[in-house]
Design a protein around this motif. Sequence first.
Motif, short mmCIF file in Angstrom:
data_model
loop_
_atom_site.label_atom_id
_atom_site.label_comp_id
_atom_site.label_asym_id
_atom_site.label_seq_id
_atom_site.Cartn_x
_atom_site.Cartn_y
_atom_site.Cartn_z
N VAL A 92 0.88 -1.16 0.00
CA VAL A 92 0.00 0.00 0.00
C VAL A 92 0.91 1.21 0.00
CG1 VAL A 92 -0.18 0.31 2.51
CG2 VAL A 92 -2.06 1.02 1.05
N GLY A 93 0.43 2.30 -0.59
CA GLY A 93 1.32 3.45 -0.60
C GLY A 93 0.67 4.65 -1.24
N ILE A 94 1.44 5.72 -1.34
CA ILE A 94 0.84 6.98 -1.76
C ILE A 94 0.59 7.07 -3.25
CG2 ILE A 94 1.79 8.24 0.21
CD1 ILE A 94 3.84 9.42 -1.75
N PHE A 95 1.04 6.08 -4.03
CA PHE A 95 0.73 6.11 -5.45
C PHE A 95 -0.40 5.13 -5.77
CE2 PHE A 95 4.25 8.72 -5.72
CZ PHE A 95 5.43 8.11 -5.34
N ASN B 2 -6.07 2.64 -4.90
CA ASN B 2 -7.03 2.04 -3.98
C ASN B 2 -7.26 2.86 -2.73
OD1 ASN B 2 -7.64 -0.31 -5.43
ND2 ASN B 2 -5.70 -1.21 -4.83
N ILE B 3 -6.27 3.61 -2.31
CA ILE B 3 -6.48 4.45 -1.13
C ILE B 3 -6.54 5.92 -1.52
CG2 ILE B 3 -5.50 2.84 0.52
CD1 ILE B 3 -2.96 4.62 0.52
N GLY B 4 -6.72 6.19 -2.80
CA GLY B 4 -6.83 7.58 -3.23
C GLY B 4 -5.52 8.17 -3.70
N GLY B 5 -4.52 7.33 -3.84
CA GLY B 5 -3.23 7.82 -4.31
C GLY B 5 -3.27 8.13 -5.79
#
Lengths: 546, 113, 198
Positions: free
Chosen positions: A238-241, A244-247
């Motif tokens: 998971v990460g900022i790009f 899925n989490i809005g990256g």
Amino acid sequence: MATIAHGTHGTPEIAAEEVNYLNVEHGWKSWLLTTDHKRIAFLYLISITAMFFVGGAMAVLFRINLLEPEGIFSAETYNRLFSMHGIVMVFFFLVPSIPATLANFLIPIMVGAKDLAFPRVNLLSWYLYIFGAMFTLYAVIRGGVDTGWTFYAPYSSTYSNSYVLSAAMGVFIAGFSSILTGLNFIVTVHKMRAPGMTWGRLPLFVWANYATGLIQVLGTPVLAITILLLAFERVAHVGIFDPNIGGDPILFQHLFWFYSHPAVYIMILPGMGVISEIVACFSRKRVFGYNFVAFSSMGIAVLSFVVWGHHMFVTGEAMYTSVAFSFLSFMVAVPSAIKVFNWTATMYKGSVSFDTPMLYCFGFIGLFTIGGLTGLFLAALATDVATHGTYFIVAHFHYVMVGGMVMAFLGGLHFWWPKITGRLYPEAWAKFAALIIFIGFNLTFFPQFILGYLGMPRRYHAYPPEFQALNVLSTAGASILGIGYLIPMIYFAWSLKAGPKAGPNPWGATGLEWEIQSPPTTFNFDETPTVTKEAYDYGPLEEIVG
Amino acid sequence: MSTHHVPIPKVGTLVAVWAALIVLTGLTSAVSYLELGEWNIVVALLIALTKASLVAWVFMAVRHSTTLTRLFCVAGLAWLSILILLTYSDYHTRDWTYQAKPWSTNKAAGESR
Amino acid sequence: MDASMLGMWTFLITEVLFFGGMFAAYAVYRNMYPGAFASTSKFMDVILGGTNTAVLICSSLTMVLAVRAAQLSKRRDVMLFTVLTMIFGTAFLVIKAFEYHSKWVEHLIPGFDFQYDEPRYQHNAQILFFLYFCMTGMHAVHMIVGLGLLTYLLVQAKRNVFSANYFAPVEMIGLYWHFVDVVWIFLFPLLYLIGHRR
């Protein structure tokens, strides 16, 4: 002083061999633990040549694949081949090339110093390069990376099954090598100039590498953090790009290209520095518009940082931002053009000779101009929309990188070979190789402009059958180019043992490096020189003729 | 060997800067509890900039440094600004729409779509 | 200013750009998801964060006093202030470790069983927490390196290497230490003080 002795059978007599940086000490420790910038430059030369052949081998393979419209290898394999080719060539050949070899060797001598500002940091940078290369070579051996050299997220961070982490780590580590080299050059040029060596008397090669150092120091750290963020995302899943989490994957592109665009100027500026030196020597004339050329180097360094968005016109960047980047990209072409005009003006009414370095110089000026002009096609939004992701781009950057930079590198290598090794290379073979390289290069890459214009996409292992003829031409060119590159390898190696010995100044060139013996001693100068002359103090032409 | 003469700072000055930094830290924490809307971030960044400037100017001795050092500081900050502002401009302008106007409003001429 | 100081300033510029990438990401996402970012503040311990800020400010004071002592050839004071700086630095890291542990316990580490009590911000809050760990983590790594450099300084000071004629290493390491402090000066309000705690 140098003693040139030739035996009656063409072999050099064993005259009293003067002490120089090559023979002063022997043994692997004296090389692997050296702090002499000249030995470190030599270590780099061997390393980057090896990586050039690794990258070149990939190119051979995928050009073979492109002989057939359906491809020969699988798409998977093809993706890995071009990705590794890009990664190795960009980060492990082009970025270090001239700075770590020629500039490392020459900058201290050109400013009149015994060594760089931080000799041990110089050695550290070579070890970091090797360490990074090991990571990337590990990825190569285990099957490579298929993300393209641009590592775009989220493919590289989430979906790719290839060795992204080790390839990226290799680039991360090599980045520090680049930063340290740049740092060393900046401090050396500021603090280690000999008495009388004012900024206005510096050879333009020094200006070019100083500007390159600025880019290395300002840009590479952003690549470092980008790769780290990518690595964290790959490990944590998971990460900022991650969309899925809005990256935003485009943020990756912003951060990546903030470095990678200036990186292309890291790759070309030192080559331009070489051309300035060669064109002056082989026109027997000082460089026209010294101030303009020097300030253009600085201008390129600054402007290179505000154009990165032109890589993202069609990937989702906002339109108004794209307009701004497009305008700025047109601006950045200006200093490069200024240089080309000044080199041409240097040759005008000069006494031009056609030794090998000058042949590479002509090649550079012509091919770089073509490459640079096609860059303007890409800076314009409308034409970029049509050509992005096609072979037009591939041809553009190979014209500047290979037609430009590699030619400059070879030119510089030939120009300073007598100084670096104390030997002369065989001129006839060198001219022949230069010709083969020029022909091979154009045959490889000119068809690609046409292919791109016709719409053939890049990074595809297969293509519509109507493009086959041009692809075959391109592959044929590539094989000629490959042979062309092998020839200098052979005669340079030969010259080390059996080439005629060179005096201190076989070309009659100006510059502090030509006033010391070939090869230089470990500390370059017997005593610190005092500089009184301007750079390129070539005498009036009447003295030279005859 | 240091060739640039670095004056020896007075302890009083250093302690005063330390005190200012502590006070500003308290201030920024306190202000964060106030409802200032969009100004919260502006105030927070201004206070942070003041603190950073104090550290750089006094503790890092920029006040006594050469022009070259100051140039390097400014360059670092300028490049950071380029990175943040130009990247941010993409996101800021993403929803600016552009209405293309038709070529001609003269429909009788039969040119427009 | 001699070559080694220019070298350190140049290196600090690279660090500005290194952290700068993360600040750019932060700027972009905070503007994209203001609500999610603000909601994370109630999980940030302002007392601990504020204390850590104060700890670092104290360490900066002791660091500059160490440089001053070296300029005055006061070997004992150099050692004293270096040790004090190291104590403050270590205290910072201990408090940080405590904070990280509580994040772990509260399931606030993205990628490691992340759970958020506000469902509408569940996804986007992860971005802030990811940046939190990256930025403070990188900062902590730099602190650890700094402690290593201070250890070297201590050893050299013990050997009476520094004096009014030669104190460049102390100055250089001081610059590095202050820079790490400056990074935290920005991290504190940006990560801990975004929203309003109830």
